[in-house]
Write a protein that holds these residues in place. Structure first.
Motif, PDB file in Angstrom:
ATOM      1  N   LEU A  83      -1.017  -2.680 -14.210  1.00  0.00           N
ATOM      2  CA  LEU A  83       0.309  -2.499 -13.620  1.00  0.00           C
ATOM      3  C   LEU A  83       1.173  -1.583 -14.478  1.00  0.00           C
ATOM      4  CD1 LEU A  83       1.608  -3.787 -11.042  1.00  0.00           C
ATOM      5  CD2 LEU A  83       2.803  -5.324 -12.585  1.00  0.00           C
ATOM      6  N   LEU A  84       0.962  -1.634 -15.777  1.00  0.00           N
ATOM      7  CA  LEU A  84       1.778  -0.835 -16.686  1.00  0.00           C
ATOM      8  C   LEU A  84       1.476   0.648 -16.576  1.00  0.00           C
ATOM      9  CD1 LEU A  84       3.884  -1.008 -18.982  1.00  0.00           C
ATOM     10  CD2 LEU A  84       1.984  -1.207 -20.583  1.00  0.00           C
ATOM     11  N   GLN A  85       0.234   0.997 -16.322  1.00  0.00           N
ATOM     12  CA  GLN A  85      -0.134   2.409 -16.277  1.00  0.00           C
ATOM     13  C   GLN A  85      -0.164   2.980 -14.868  1.00  0.00           C
ATOM     14  OE1 GLN A  85      -4.000   2.562 -18.053  1.00  0.00           O
ATOM     15  NE2 GLN A  85      -5.032   1.543 -16.356  1.00  0.00           N
ATOM     16  N   MET A  86       0.248   2.214 -13.867  1.00  0.00           N
ATOM     17  CA  MET A  86       0.282   2.722 -12.498  1.00  0.00           C
ATOM     18  C   MET A  86       1.407   3.726 -12.320  1.00  0.00           C
ATOM     19  SD  MET A  86      -0.392  -0.561 -10.013  1.00  0.00           S
ATOM     20  CE  MET A  86      -1.974  -1.394  -9.946  1.00  0.00           C
ATOM     21  N   THR A  87       1.156   4.708 -11.463  1.00  0.00           N
ATOM     22  CA  THR A  87       2.220   5.622 -11.071  1.00  0.00           C
ATOM     23  C   THR A  87       3.132   4.951 -10.051  1.00  0.00           C
ATOM     24  OG1 THR A  87       0.878   6.557  -9.286  1.00  0.00           O
ATOM     25  CG2 THR A  87       0.680   7.574 -11.463  1.00  0.00           C
ATOM     26  N   HIS A  88       4.212   5.642  -9.685  1.00  0.00           N
ATOM     27  CA  HIS A  88       5.151   5.054  -8.733  1.00  0.00           C
ATOM     28  C   HIS A  88       4.490   4.801  -7.384  1.00  0.00           C
ATOM     29  CE1 HIS A  88       8.826   4.291  -6.492  1.00  0.00           C
ATOM     30  NE2 HIS A  88       8.521   5.279  -5.669  1.00  0.00           N
ATOM     31  N   LEU A  89       3.706   5.754  -6.899  1.00  0.00           N
ATOM     32  CA  LEU A  89       3.054   5.597  -5.605  1.00  0.00           C
ATOM     33  C   LEU A  89       2.022   4.476  -5.647  1.00  0.00           C
ATOM     34  CD1 LEU A  89       2.734   6.644  -2.722  1.00  0.00           C
ATOM     35  CD2 LEU A  89       1.069   8.310  -3.586  1.00  0.00           C
ATOM     36  N   ASN A 119       2.146   0.885  -3.461  1.00  0.00           N
ATOM     37  CA  ASN A 119       1.028   0.452  -2.625  1.00  0.00           C
ATOM     38  C   ASN A 119       0.521  -0.920  -3.057  1.00  0.00           C
ATOM     39  OD1 ASN A 119       1.091   2.838  -1.152  1.00  0.00           O
ATOM     40  ND2 ASN A 119      -0.400   3.862  -2.468  1.00  0.00           N
ATOM     41  N   PHE A 120       0.469  -1.160  -4.365  1.00  0.00           N
ATOM     42  CA  PHE A 120       0.030  -2.459  -4.856  1.00  0.00           C
ATOM     43  C   PHE A 120       1.005  -3.560  -4.448  1.00  0.00           C
ATOM     44  CE2 PHE A 120       0.308  -5.686  -8.239  1.00  0.00           C
ATOM     45  CZ  PHE A 120      -0.987  -6.196  -8.188  1.00  0.00           C
ATOM     46  N   ILE A 121       2.296  -3.293  -4.560  1.00  0.00           N
ATOM     47  CA  ILE A 121       3.298  -4.296  -4.183  1.00  0.00           C
ATOM     48  C   ILE A 121       3.247  -4.560  -2.681  1.00  0.00           C
ATOM     49  CG2 ILE A 121       5.779  -4.724  -4.047  1.00  0.00           C
ATOM     50  CD1 ILE A 121       6.097  -3.297  -6.675  1.00  0.00           C
ATOM     51  N   ALA A 122       3.037  -3.517  -1.885  1.00  0.00           N
ATOM     52  CA  ALA A 122       2.941  -3.712  -0.435  1.00  0.00           C
ATOM     53  C   ALA A 122       1.759  -4.608  -0.073  1.00  0.00           C
ATOM     54  CB  ALA A 122       2.810  -2.361   0.253  1.00  0.00           C
ATOM     55  N   GLN A 123       0.647  -4.456  -0.777  1.00  0.00           N
ATOM     56  CA  GLN A 123      -0.496  -5.325  -0.538  1.00  0.00           C
ATOM     57  C   GLN A 123      -0.206  -6.766  -0.949  1.00  0.00           C
ATOM     58  OE1 GLN A 123      -3.818  -3.546  -2.581  1.00  0.00           O
ATOM     59  NE2 GLN A 123      -3.821  -1.712  -1.292  1.00  0.00           N
ATOM     60  N   GLU A 124       0.496  -6.932  -2.067  1.00  0.00           N
ATOM     61  CA  GLU A 124       0.832  -8.289  -2.511  1.00  0.00           C
ATOM     62  C   GLU A 124       1.810  -8.956  -1.553  1.00  0.00           C
ATOM     63  OE1 GLU A 124      -0.391 -10.086  -5.045  1.00  0.00           O
ATOM     64  OE2 GLU A 124      -1.855  -8.484  -5.339  1.00  0.00           O
ATOM     65  N   VAL A 125       2.775  -8.207  -1.047  1.00  0.00           N
ATOM     66  CA  VAL A 125       3.735  -8.778  -0.093  1.00  0.00           C
ATOM     67  C   VAL A 125       3.037  -9.167   1.201  1.00  0.00           C
ATOM     68  CG1 VAL A 125       5.747  -8.211   1.326  1.00  0.00           C
ATOM     69  CG2 VAL A 125       5.718  -7.591  -1.080  1.00  0.00           C
ATOM     70  N   GLU A 126       2.027  -8.398   1.588  1.00  0.00           N
ATOM     71  CA  GLU A 126       1.294  -8.723   2.809  1.00  0.00           C
ATOM     72  C   GLU A 126       0.457  -9.984   2.645  1.00  0.00           C
ATOM     73  OE1 GLU A 126      -1.867  -6.557   5.868  1.00  0.00           O
ATOM     74  OE2 GLU A 126      -1.150  -5.529   4.054  1.00  0.00           O
ATOM     75  N   LYS A 127      -0.073 -10.223   1.436  1.00  0.00           N
ATOM     76  CA  LYS A 127      -0.909 -11.397   1.209  1.00  0.00           C
ATOM     77  C   LYS A 127      -0.090 -12.643   0.885  1.00  0.00           C
ATOM     78  CE  LYS A 127      -3.322  -9.565  -2.081  1.00  0.00           C
ATOM     79  NZ  LYS A 127      -4.347  -9.374  -3.132  1.00  0.00           N
ATOM     80  N   ASN A 128       1.060 -12.468   0.243  1.00  0.00           N
ATOM     81  CA  ASN A 128       1.844 -13.599  -0.237  1.00  0.00           C
ATOM     82  C   ASN A 128       3.056 -13.796   0.660  1.00  0.00           C
ATOM     83  OD1 ASN A 128       3.211 -15.549  -1.741  1.00  0.00           O
ATOM     84  ND2 ASN A 128       2.611 -14.626  -3.691  1.00  0.00           N
ATOM     85  N   PRO A 129       3.166 -14.929   1.374  1.00  0.00           N
ATOM     86  CA  PRO A 129       4.320 -15.137   2.265  1.00  0.00           C
ATOM     87  C   PRO A 129       5.617 -15.407   1.527  1.00  0.00           C
ATOM     88  CG  PRO A 129       2.934 -17.085   2.242  1.00  0.00           C
ATOM     89  CD  PRO A 129       2.201 -16.055   1.450  1.00  0.00           C
ATOM     90  N   LEU A 161       6.733 -13.573  -1.046  1.00  0.00           N
ATOM     91  CA  LEU A 161       7.283 -12.325  -1.572  1.00  0.00           C
ATOM     92  C   LEU A 161       7.936 -11.530  -0.464  1.00  0.00           C
ATOM     93  CD1 LEU A 161       4.462 -11.106  -3.981  1.00  0.00           C
ATOM     94  CD2 LEU A 161       6.708 -11.972  -4.627  1.00  0.00           C
ATOM     95  N   GLU A 162       9.026 -10.878  -0.803  1.00  0.00           N
ATOM     96  CA  GLU A 162       9.743 -10.030   0.148  1.00  0.00           C
ATOM     97  C   GLU A 162      10.257  -8.801  -0.574  1.00  0.00           C
ATOM     98  OE1 GLU A 162      12.811 -12.123   2.120  1.00  0.00           O
ATOM     99  OE2 GLU A 162      11.458 -13.335   3.354  1.00  0.00           O
ATOM    100  N   MET A 163      10.239  -7.684   0.137  1.00  0.00           N
ATOM    101  CA  MET A 163      10.826  -6.461  -0.387  1.00  0.00           C
ATOM    102  C   MET A 163      12.304  -6.445  -0.055  1.00  0.00           C
ATOM    103  SD  MET A 163       8.540  -4.623  -1.954  1.00  0.00           S
ATOM    104  CE  MET A 163       9.283  -3.002  -1.946  1.00  0.00           C
ATOM    105  N   TRP A 215       4.420 -14.538 -11.338  1.00  0.00           N
ATOM    106  CA  TRP A 215       3.746 -13.621 -12.265  1.00  0.00           C
ATOM    107  C   TRP A 215       4.082 -12.174 -11.945  1.00  0.00           C
ATOM    108  CZ3 TRP A 215       0.269  -9.976 -10.505  1.00  0.00           C
ATOM    109  CH2 TRP A 215      -0.323  -9.191 -11.495  1.00  0.00           C
ATOM    110  N   LEU A 216       4.108 -11.811 -10.662  1.00  0.00           N
ATOM    111  CA  LEU A 216       4.387 -10.427 -10.291  1.00  0.00           C
ATOM    112  C   LEU A 216       5.806 -10.022 -10.675  1.00  0.00           C
ATOM    113  CD1 LEU A 216       3.482  -7.831  -8.906  1.00  0.00           C
ATOM    114  CD2 LEU A 216       4.233  -8.788  -6.725  1.00  0.00           C
ATOM    115  N   THR A 217       6.768 -10.887 -10.437  1.00  0.00           N
ATOM    116  CA  THR A 217       8.149 -10.547 -10.802  1.00  0.00           C
ATOM    117  C   THR A 217       8.312 -10.434 -12.312  1.00  0.00           C
ATOM    118  OG1 THR A 217       8.690 -12.916 -10.668  1.00  0.00           O
ATOM    119  CG2 THR A 217       9.136 -11.558  -8.721  1.00  0.00           C
TER     120      THR A 217
END
Length: 523
Positions: free
Chosen positions: A27-33, A37-47, A49-51, A364-366
């Motif tokens: 997560l630390l070395q990921m680019t903005h894009l 994309n990773f957060i969008a996948q986590e929000v889709e799997k975890n009810p 989490l919300e953007m 953990w994600l937050t």
């Protein structure tokens, strides 16, 4: 000696790479894009989490606070239970009396006079600037031209394939030749060159190589000039032929482009059979040609770089380092949903276990996102502190810096600093730079003073070469002597290496080129 089995208790410490720790490092070395994309996948799997919206509100949640007129949940329940009740006298007197329609419009922010109108909504004008000339245009009846979007009139980007498909039916009449043209078009690169073997394609299609060559010659007459060329020499020859400038002398010049790259004008004059003045005219004609005919068309979608850090000057003379709000993901945990599901008595043990796992992953994600933001700010602040002279005076004052220096200053490991600075960008008053840009090799000083940055030395070499004239071209030895007099101890082979890395020719080639350019300018 007898052997026996014994039990011992031993306490030690070891670093265990848990899956969450490994994911935090990624997560630390990921680019903005990649992060979005990773957060969008986590929000889709975890009810849970919300953007968050741009204003900081959760998507899908009612707005809380800041609006005294917003109806509460009890008011909604009361209105639902009294749906079929008779209107109260207050409503009869205030809302339903004749003449109070304007008051109703103001309170509900609506216009009921046109809500049920038979006229319908006004049609938006297709081209508002032409309403005075074309009265039959949709939306022209109002004569105002409001409510249109300028993006609707922007011309779309056309690719090189679309541009050629519009010309091929007029150039080739046979369906078989058009099929060959479509296959050849598939082998065009971004510059418009044909990267394929004619004999191989002919064998695959069951055609003769002469037939494919004939079709290729027809395709090379299309626009843009030089398309379907197989080499730079052929590309320039096609363009010169269309301009009626491909005489024997120009043909010899195009066939010997390697001598032109070496600035060997004496050999070119002998091969072309022209004098110096004619050669200068030929070189001026070559400069007008396009070596990449396909570069002016849309090839791929360009992605804009979003800076992760923004550096601004502060009022006290220092620098203010802060995260870019546009690059900062806003992830929230829906506590109301957690409370509502947790209180439910009908939830099974499996559902409770799933909810507990989702809550743990959300926390953990937050925490990981917060730690990532803090680490980026800490590393960027130390880089700004080390490169304060660069921000004030420019590239000449860029200091030599390595990962260990920053890691020791912020009490982190070098690998952590390396992950933070990879594919992260900083917006400064000097421009947009990648964090890796501020780390450069140290070059010793000739007078025992502070070391110099390799990037600053390359900038100084580039500036010296840009200021030289045709009569005073600096050799590598001259550059070494000039740098040494200014306190930079650099070897001649290092100067040559830096010069070649910046695509700067040698002093002999630069002298020939500058003299030719000076003669062209004099003419």
């Amino acid at each position: 000696m007898a052997l026996s089995a014994n039990l011992f208790l031993r306490q030690n410490q070891s670093l265990v790479m848990t899956p969450q720790l490994m994911q935090s490092i990624q997560l630390l070395q990921m680019t903005h894009l990649e992060l979005m994309n990773f957060i969008a996948q986590e929000v889709e799997k975890n009810p849970l989490l919300e953007m968050a919206a741009e204003g900081g509100e959760q998507l899908g949640e009612p707005r809380t606070g800041g609006n005294d007129d917003a109806p509460s949940a009890n008011q909604h329940e009361n209105s639902a239970s009294d749906e079929h009740a008779e209107p109260s006298p207050s409503l009869d007197s205030e809302w339903y009396e004749p003449g109070h329609g304007d008051r109703l419009d103001d309170r509900l922010d609506a216009n009921f006079e046109t809500a049920l109108s038979d006229e319908g909504t006004a049609t938006r004008a297709d081209a508002p600037e032409l309403l005075g000339q074309w009265k039959s245009m949709p939306g022209g009846g109002s004569g105002e031209g409001e409510g249109y979007d300028l993006d609707d009139f922007v011309a779309g980007q056309i690719s090189i394939r679309d541009h050629l498909n519009q010309q091929i039916p007029f150039a080739l009449s046979k369906p078989g030749d058009r099929l060959i043209a479509a296959i050849l078009m598939d082998h065009l690169d971004e510059a418009g060159y044909l990267r394929a073997d004619i004999d191989e394609i002919a064998a695959r299609l069951g055609e003769t190589a002469e037939h494919l060559s004939t079709v290729l010659e027809t395709l090379q007459d299309l626009d843009p000039p030089g398309i379907f060329a197989r080499s730079l020499s052929e590309c320039l020859s096609i363009q010169l032929k269309q301009r009626n400038r491909l005489d024997p002398a120009m043909k010899s010049l195009v066939d010997n482009l390697e001598l032109l790259g070496k600035r060997d004008f004496s050999s070119l004059k002998r091969l072309c059979g022209v004098d110096e003045e004619d050669l200068i005219d030929m070189l001026a004609e070559i400069r007008k040609l396009n070596p990449k005919p396909g570069s002016g068309f849309e090839n791929s979608i360009l992605e804009s770089v979003i800076p992760d850090i923004v550096v601004r000057p502060a009022s006290d003379g220092s620098w203010r380092v802060e995260l870019n709000p546009d690059a900062l993901p806003r992830v929230l945990i829906n506590q109301n949903y957690v409370t509502a599901v947790g209180k439910g008595s009908k939830a099974s043990d499996k559902d409770q276990a799933f909810l507990s796992e989702c809550l743990q992953n959300a926390n953990w994600l937050t925490r990981s996102l917060d730690q990532r933001a803090r680490t980026i700010v800490k590393v960027a602040s130390e880089i700004v502190r080390q490169q304060d002279a660069f921000l004030l005076h420019g590239v000449d004052q860029l200091r030599p810096l390595n990962l260990k220096t920053v890691a020791d200053a912020i009490k982190m490991h070098e690998s952590t600093v390396s992950r933070v600075t990879s594919n992260k960008y900083m917006l400064t008053p000097r421009g947009l730079f990648e964090l890796k840009y501020f780390f450069s090799v140290s070059i010793g000083s000739a007078e025992g003073g502070d070391n110099h940055s390799a990037e600053a030395v390359r900038h100084r070499i580039r500036a010296m070469i840009a200021q030289e004239s045709c009569d005073a071209v600096l050799s590598d030895d001259d550059i070494v002597h000039t740098l040494k007099s200014s306190g930079v101890d650099l070897a001649r082979r290092t100067v040559a290496k830096y010069r070649e890395a910046m695509n700067i020719p040698s002093s002999v080639q630069r002298r020939r080129e500058k003299r030719a350019i000076a003669k062209v300018a004099a003419i």
